[in-house]
Motif scaffolding. Structure first.
Motif, mmCIF file in Angstrom:
data_model
loop_
_atom_site.group_PDB
_atom_site.id
_atom_site.type_symbol
_atom_site.label_atom_id
_atom_site.label_comp_id
_atom_site.label_asym_id
_atom_site.label_seq_id
_atom_site.Cartn_x
_atom_site.Cartn_y
_atom_site.Cartn_z
ATOM 1 N N THR A 167 0.855 -1.180 0.000
ATOM 2 C CA THR A 167 0.000 0.000 0.000
ATOM 3 C C THR A 167 0.892 1.231 0.000
ATOM 4 O O THR A 167 1.772 1.368 0.854
ATOM 5 C CB THR A 167 -0.914 0.011 1.247
ATOM 6 N N TYR A 168 0.686 2.090 -0.972
ATOM 7 C CA TYR A 168 1.437 3.340 -1.076
ATOM 8 C C TYR A 168 0.601 4.468 -0.490
ATOM 9 O O TYR A 168 -0.592 4.577 -0.767
ATOM 10 C CB TYR A 168 1.762 3.658 -2.542
ATOM 11 N N ALA A 169 1.261 5.306 0.303
ATOM 12 C CA ALA A 169 0.619 6.500 0.854
ATOM 13 C C ALA A 169 1.264 7.710 0.186
ATOM 14 O O ALA A 169 2.494 7.789 0.066
ATOM 15 C CB ALA A 169 0.816 6.561 2.365
ATOM 16 N N LEU A 170 0.431 8.639 -0.249
ATOM 17 C CA LEU A 170 0.922 9.836 -0.930
ATOM 18 C C LEU A 170 0.295 11.071 -0.316
ATOM 19 O O LEU A 170 -0.784 11.002 0.279
ATOM 20 C CB LEU A 170 0.589 9.791 -2.422
ATOM 21 N N ARG A 171 0.989 12.191 -0.469
ATOM 22 C CA ARG A 171 0.481 13.467 0.012
ATOM 23 C C ARG A 171 0.595 14.475 -1.116
ATOM 24 O O ARG A 171 1.565 14.467 -1.880
ATOM 25 C CB ARG A 171 1.295 13.927 1.219
ATOM 26 N N CYS A 172 -0.385 15.347 -1.211
ATOM 27 C CA CYS A 172 -0.387 16.385 -2.240
ATOM 28 C C CYS A 172 0.412 17.577 -1.713
ATOM 29 O O CYS A 172 0.123 18.097 -0.631
ATOM 30 C CB CYS A 172 -1.830 16.782 -2.559
ATOM 31 N N ASP A 173 1.430 18.002 -2.461
ATOM 32 C CA ASP A 173 2.249 19.121 -1.991
ATOM 33 C C ASP A 173 1.601 20.461 -2.353
ATOM 34 O O ASP A 173 0.512 20.516 -2.924
ATOM 35 C CB ASP A 173 3.689 19.021 -2.514
ATOM 36 N N ASP A 174 2.280 21.552 -2.026
ATOM 37 C CA ASP A 174 1.743 22.900 -2.245
ATOM 38 C C ASP A 174 1.515 23.219 -3.727
ATOM 39 O O ASP A 174 0.733 24.095 -4.064
ATOM 40 C CB ASP A 174 2.684 23.953 -1.640
ATOM 41 N N GLU A 175 2.243 22.523 -4.617
ATOM 42 C CA GLU A 175 2.090 22.761 -6.052
ATOM 43 C C GLU A 175 1.052 21.840 -6.698
ATOM 44 O O GLU A 175 0.869 21.857 -7.906
ATOM 45 C CB GLU A 175 3.443 22.594 -6.743
ATOM 46 N N GLY A 176 0.405 21.018 -5.885
ATOM 47 C CA GLY A 176 -0.615 20.110 -6.407
ATOM 48 C C GLY A 176 -0.077 18.789 -6.925
ATOM 49 O O GLY A 176 -0.791 18.042 -7.581
ATOM 50 N N ASN A 177 1.195 18.489 -6.624
ATOM 51 C CA ASN A 177 1.808 17.234 -7.056
ATOM 52 C C ASN A 177 1.675 16.185 -5.960
ATOM 53 O O ASN A 177 1.916 16.473 -4.783
ATOM 54 C CB ASN A 177 3.288 17.429 -7.376
ATOM 55 N N TRP A 178 1.328 14.959 -6.363
ATOM 56 C CA TRP A 178 1.258 13.859 -5.419
ATOM 57 C C TRP A 178 2.656 13.290 -5.232
ATOM 58 O O TRP A 178 3.346 12.991 -6.199
ATOM 59 C CB TRP A 178 0.307 12.773 -5.931
#
Length: 191
Positions: A167-178
């Protein structure tokens, strides 16, 4: 007149035969060159991607790019300089928190150790599935967007095959990139 027609027909058949032979020989030569390029191109293709300018737009694309890098790590014989570049390419997909916890030197040392272990055990990634049916699970905590997605890895080793789901966990950064925050092996479900 009959002999002339016969000779022209025979000459035409010979010319067509030579053309067919030439076509077959050149095509098979190109195919062997293409297969050599295909071996090189998995690594070269990943290294040629400019993730700074053309960052993947979706969660699925980010993880798919990381999987492609992993396939290069574990299935290809990669020269050290290219392995370093692949590791940097992978780190471009990582969230800043993951990079802080695993600076390049640490990540690269663990990576080379793991690759050596895989080779010693005769393991290869023979199939990876970022299942299209696998839903991306989105959430938001205190205004920060997160996502999770599962990937299935099939490993081939001397002792048989094994299926691992991560399972991969991702976060959206300030520029909208995952960006990849981390991953973990999903517990096997009892059958």
């Amino acid at each position: 007149m009959k002999k002339l027609k016969y000779l022209m027909t025979l000459a035409l058949i010979l010319v067509l035969g030579l053309m067919a032979y030439y076509f077959v020989v050149n095509k098979s030569g190109k195919n062997s060159d293409d297969s050599k390029e295909a071996t090189v191109s998995a690594v070269e293709k990943m290294l040629s991607k400019d993730l700074e300018k053309n960052y993947p737009k979706s969660v699925r694309e980010v993880v798919s790019n990381f999987i492609s890098i992993q396939e290069c790590y574990y299935n290809e014989t990669v020269e050290e300089d290219k392995l370093v570049k692949l590791a940097y390419q992978a780190m471009r997909l990582f969230d800043e928190k993951l990079v802080e916890a695993n600076p390049f030197d640490k990540y690269y040392a663990e990576l080379t150790k793991e690759i050596e272990q895989y080779r010693a055990e005769g393991k290869t990634l023979y199939r990876t599935i970022l299942d299209k049916a696998s839903e991306v699970v989105y959430s938001e905590i205190e205004g920060v967007k997160y996502a999770q997605i599962d990937c299935i890895y099939y490993l081939k080793a001397s002792k048989g095959t094994d299926k691992v789901t991560e399972t991969y966990a991702l976060r959206c950064d300030d520029e909208g990139n995952w960006k990849i925050l981390g991953w973990q092996i999903k517990a096997k479900e009892s059958e």
